[in-house]
Design an enzyme around this catalytic site. Structure first.
Site, PDB file in Angstrom:
ATOM      1  NE  ARG A  58       3.761  -5.096  -2.056  1.00  0.00           N
ATOM      2  CZ  ARG A  58       4.232  -4.610  -3.489  1.00  0.00           C
ATOM      3  NH1 ARG A  58       5.485  -4.357  -3.570  1.00  0.00           N
ATOM      4  NH2 ARG A  58       3.234  -4.409  -4.363  1.00  0.00           N
ATOM      5  CB  THR A  59       0.538 -10.936   0.523  1.00  0.00           C
ATOM      6  OG1 THR A  59       0.258  -9.485   1.272  1.00  0.00           O
ATOM      7  CG2 THR A  59      -0.161 -11.667   1.621  1.00  0.00           C
ATOM      8  CE  LYS A  87     -11.884 -27.857 -14.417  1.00  0.00           C
ATOM      9  NZ  LYS A  87     -11.430 -29.140 -14.144  1.00  0.00           N
ATOM     10  NE  ARG A 108      -4.159 -10.657  -0.890  1.00  0.00           N
ATOM     11  CZ  ARG A 108      -3.196  -9.792  -1.110  1.00  0.00           C
ATOM     12  NH1 ARG A 108      -2.944  -9.240  -2.117  1.00  0.00           N
ATOM     13  NH2 ARG A 108      -2.705  -9.382  -0.195  1.00  0.00           N
ATOM     14  CG  HIS A 136      -3.660  -7.738   4.361  1.00  0.00           C
ATOM     15  ND1 HIS A 136      -3.196  -8.953   4.653  1.00  0.00           N
ATOM     16  CD2 HIS A 136      -3.080  -7.485   3.455  1.00  0.00           C
ATOM     17  CE1 HIS A 136      -2.131  -9.110   4.075  1.00  0.00           C
ATOM     18  NE2 HIS A 136      -2.137  -8.359   2.933  1.00  0.00           N
TER      19      HIS A 136
HETATM   20  C1  NCD Z   1      -2.342  -4.502   0.387  1.00  0.00           C
HETATM   21  C2  NCD Z   1      -3.555  -5.169   0.109  1.00  0.00           C
HETATM   22  O1  NCD Z   1      -3.678  -6.385  -0.795  1.00  0.00           O
HETATM   23  O2  NCD Z   1      -4.467  -5.011   0.814  1.00  0.00           O
HETATM   24  N1  NCD Z   1      -1.124  -5.028  -0.224  1.00  0.00           N
HETATM   25  C3  NCD Z   1      -0.429  -5.696   0.428  1.00  0.00           C
HETATM   26  O3  NCD Z   1      -0.945  -6.831   0.739  1.00  0.00           O
HETATM   27  N2  NCD Z   1       0.871  -5.502   0.623  1.00  0.00           N
HETATM   28  C4  NCD Z   1      -2.603  -3.128   0.013  1.00  0.00           C
HETATM   29  C5  NCD Z   1      -3.118  -2.645  -1.642  1.00  0.00           C
HETATM   30  O4  NCD Z   1      -3.453  -3.404  -2.163  1.00  0.00           O
HETATM   31  O5  NCD Z   1      -3.563  -1.635  -1.614  1.00  0.00           O
END
Ligand code: NCD
Length: 308
Positions: A58-59, A87, A108, A136
């Site tokens: 999703r993100t 590497k 991320r 997040h």
């Molecule tokens: C979350 C995350 O990556 O922290 N997912 C997201 O970004 N929607 C929640 C999770 O992974 O449980």
């Protein structure tokens, strides 16, 4: 403009109440544009770099969709094993390179504090799309937007955060924002997975109140919103410990039959076993709509941070 000063978004505490309200207002405008099927080209010629050193559906895809909907372009990787990290390149070297290819970076990474470190070396805006078990912030903005759409307010509500509150970065950012807006927060988790003290300490001077319990059934009737999360398997050192704690909270038809009629169920997704799909069609379950709001909210964030 109120948000002109935002250079990086590495923690939700980078934002004031006014700035959060501004993002939510802009997100509403973006939602209206999306719903009317109009196209925008305000980010024409701009490039978003999505650097994903950890798994995401999703993100990453909603950031990419948001940039495309704004008429901009996207570069990046979804799998760090195809990047020079494989590497042995350091994160800071990757950032010093990518900043020359893009106008804004969303990252991320499994290390806590990685986006803050990246921001230190970066001349273009950095957005934290999840740094290990830490924070997040853009998920929190879409969570707040979802609450605003459904409840018409993001203040004075009773909100339960349930599941893995120790490693769940979405709950760490959300708790801070909910406290800032004066909500009552009930942290529901096994003792081993409680909200970390450093997050609770951060909000000492905010307006919200926090309670802690292990028992979901005891509090569900008091809630306006139940925000449930998965147990974060990848952050456990011991698989045995994960297996012992998993399955502690499961929402199904039985529990929904005793839950309030106006309770909304939210989840950042992905779910594992904590929400039985048999309740997906219950009007109170809004997690897929919440996931959709990732697009308008991230459109708003990109537009604001690119200072267009
Ligand atoms: C979350 C995350 O990556 O922290 N997912 C997201 O970004 N929607 C929640 C999770 O992974 O449980």
């Amino acid at each position: 403009m109120v948000l002109k000063q935002i250079t990086h978004l590495t923690s939700i505490d980078n934002l004031t109440k006014e700035q959060i309200n501004f993002i939510l207002d802009k997100s509403k405008q973006m939602l209206n544009i999306l719903n009317s099927k109009k196209t925008l080209n305000i980010c024409k010629g701009k490039i978003l770099a999505c650097l994903f050193f950890e798994a995401s559906t999703r993100t990453r895809l909603s950031f990419e969709a948001a940039m495309h909907r704004l008429g901009g372009n996207v570069i990046g990787f979804a799998d760090a094993s195809t990047s020079s990290a494989k590497k042995g390149e350091s994160l800071t070297d990757t950032i010093k390179t990518v900043q020359n290819y893009a106008d804004i970076i969303c990252i991320r990474h499994p290390l806590e504090g990685s986006s803050k470190l990246a921001a230190k070396y970066c001349k273009i805006p950095i957005i934290n799309a999840g740094d290990g078990g830490h924070e997040h912030p853009t998920q929190t903005l879409m969570d707040l937007f979802t609450i605003m759409i459904k409840k018409n307010t993001i203040s004075n509500l009773k909100i339960g955060l349930c599941g893995d509150l120790k490693f769940g970065r979405t709950t760490h950012s959300l708790l801070q924002a909910l406290a800032l807006f004066g909500n009552e927060i009930i942290c529901i988790s096994p003792e081993e997975l409680r909200m970390p003290n450093e997050i609770k300490d951060k909000i000492q001077n905010y307006g919200g109140k926090i309670f802690q319990t292990e028992n979901l059934n005891e509090v569900i009737n008091k809630l306006d919103i139940l925000y449930i999360t998965r147990i974060q398997k990848e952050r456990f050192i011991s698989e045995k410990e994960y297996l012992r704690l998993k399955g502690r909270y499961i929402l199904d038809k039985k529990i929904m039959s005793i839950a309030p009629k106006n309770l909304f169920i939210m989840h950042p997704l992905p779910r594992v076993d904590e929400i039985n799909p048999e309740i997906d069609n219950d009007k109170r379950c809004i997690y897929f709509q919440q996931a959709f709001f990732g697009v308008p909210v991230r459109m708003a964030i990109l537009e604001i941070m690119l200072k267009i």
